[in-house]
Every structure is written in C-alpha cells, then in structure tokens.
Design an enzyme around this catalytic site. Sequence first.
Site, PDB file in Angstrom:
ATOM      1  N   ARG A 146      -0.172  -2.496   2.776  1.00  0.00           N
ATOM      2  CA  ARG A 146      -0.083  -1.563   3.893  1.00  0.00           C
ATOM      3  C   ARG A 146      -1.160  -1.806   4.944  1.00  0.00           C
ATOM      4  O   ARG A 146      -1.156  -1.188   5.999  1.00  0.00           O
ATOM      5  CB  ARG A 146      -0.161  -0.122   3.377  1.00  0.00           C
ATOM      6  CG  ARG A 146       1.067   0.275   2.567  1.00  0.00           C
ATOM      7  CD  ARG A 146       0.967   1.673   1.996  1.00  0.00           C
ATOM      8  NE  ARG A 146      -0.073   1.792   0.991  1.00  0.00           N
ATOM      9  CZ  ARG A 146       0.062   1.453  -0.283  1.00  0.00           C
ATOM     10  NH1 ARG A 146       1.194   0.952  -0.705  1.00  0.00           N
ATOM     11  NH2 ARG A 146      -0.937   1.605  -1.126  1.00  0.00           N
ATOM     12  N   CYS A 147      -2.104  -2.706   4.653  1.00  0.00           N
ATOM     13  CA  CYS A 147      -3.219  -2.974   5.557  1.00  0.00           C
ATOM     14  C   CYS A 147      -2.957  -4.256   6.355  1.00  0.00           C
ATOM     15  O   CYS A 147      -2.739  -5.321   5.777  1.00  0.00           O
ATOM     16  CB  CYS A 147      -4.501  -3.113   4.739  1.00  0.00           C
ATOM     17  SG  CYS A 147      -5.920  -3.655   5.695  1.00  0.00           S
ATOM     18  N   SER A 148      -3.030  -4.161   7.668  1.00  0.00           N
ATOM     19  CA  SER A 148      -2.742  -5.330   8.507  1.00  0.00           C
ATOM     20  C   SER A 148      -3.771  -6.436   8.298  1.00  0.00           C
ATOM     21  O   SER A 148      -3.415  -7.623   8.276  1.00  0.00           O
ATOM     22  CB  SER A 148      -2.678  -4.938   9.983  1.00  0.00           C
ATOM     23  OG  SER A 148      -3.930  -4.455  10.429  1.00  0.00           O
ATOM     24  N   ARG A 150      -2.890  -8.170   5.109  1.00  0.00           N
ATOM     25  CA  ARG A 150      -1.709  -9.027   5.313  1.00  0.00           C
ATOM     26  C   ARG A 150      -2.097 -10.310   6.049  1.00  0.00           C
ATOM     27  O   ARG A 150      -1.612 -11.393   5.721  1.00  0.00           O
ATOM     28  CB  ARG A 150      -0.615  -8.279   6.076  1.00  0.00           C
ATOM     29  CG  ARG A 150       0.052  -7.185   5.260  1.00  0.00           C
ATOM     30  CD  ARG A 150       1.312  -6.645   5.935  1.00  0.00           C
ATOM     31  NE  ARG A 150       1.102  -6.192   7.287  1.00  0.00           N
ATOM     32  CZ  ARG A 150       0.799  -4.950   7.647  1.00  0.00           C
ATOM     33  NH1 ARG A 150       0.661  -4.007   6.714  1.00  0.00           N
ATOM     34  NH2 ARG A 150       0.656  -4.617   8.910  1.00  0.00           N
ATOM     35  N   ASN A 179      -3.785  -5.175  -0.270  1.00  0.00           N
ATOM     36  CA  ASN A 179      -3.106  -3.915   0.011  1.00  0.00           C
ATOM     37  C   ASN A 179      -2.063  -4.216   1.079  1.00  0.00           C
ATOM     38  O   ASN A 179      -2.403  -4.434   2.244  1.00  0.00           O
ATOM     39  CB  ASN A 179      -4.098  -2.859   0.512  1.00  0.00           C
ATOM     40  CG  ASN A 179      -3.444  -1.535   0.791  1.00  0.00           C
ATOM     41  OD1 ASN A 179      -2.232  -1.447   0.988  1.00  0.00           O
ATOM     42  ND2 ASN A 179      -4.233  -0.490   0.821  1.00  0.00           N
TER      43      ASN A 179
END
Length: 118
Positions: A9-11, A14, A7
């Site tokens: 948008r998820c740190s 990432r 995802n």
Amino acid sequence: MITIYHNPRCSKSRDALTLVQQFADTNHLSLDIVDYQKTPLTLEQLSTLAQQLDAPVREMVRNNEEEYTELDLDKANDTALLEAIARHPKLLQRAIVVYRHRAVIARPPERVHDLLQG
C-alpha cells in the site's frame, strides 16, 4: 537471494520493489517478497534485521504512526522498540531490503542501489 520487507500500500515501498525486481531479474537472483503486515516478523527476525541494517534500532520504527504515540515509544530502549514492532507490524519502516547479509531501509527507494551494488 534478495529479501524485501514490503508494504504494497506504500508507494515508496512499491518503487523500491520495482528497483529490486529489476536487479534480481538482471542478475538471475531469487527474490523473496515479504508483506510484513500479513506475515509479521518475530522478535528474533527483527533483531537479526537490526544487526544487518548497521543502524540504530530507532531508524527501523515509523514514529508517525498512532501506535508509536500510544505506546510512548519516544524514550523506549531497543528491546522495547523491537517488541513494539513485533506486536504492531505497521511500525516497521518500509521497505527494508536484505542482500548478502546486509540491509537497508529503502527511503528513498534509490538507497537500494548502494546495497545491491556494494
């Protein structure tokens, strides 16, 4: 081949992707990055993933999402949980990394090291 269910948008997701990309580059492995929000997993794919995780299906589920409460998944069985994830991809924990027919939920992201080095 390494697959990461990611995802963007998820740190944490990432961070896991960065670790996996470094490993893939260093070892000349192909990397399949699946944004599971855009390309939801089928029930069959989720069942396979659950087997690869070698963990309770419940660990695959994000229990802090609104859908978790709305669907009353607190006491749901494995089949109901997988069906809920298939219908509501945001319920899937992130990131999940698959390598050599084994998988790990990369929370924290450093958990991928055990999978990749094992």
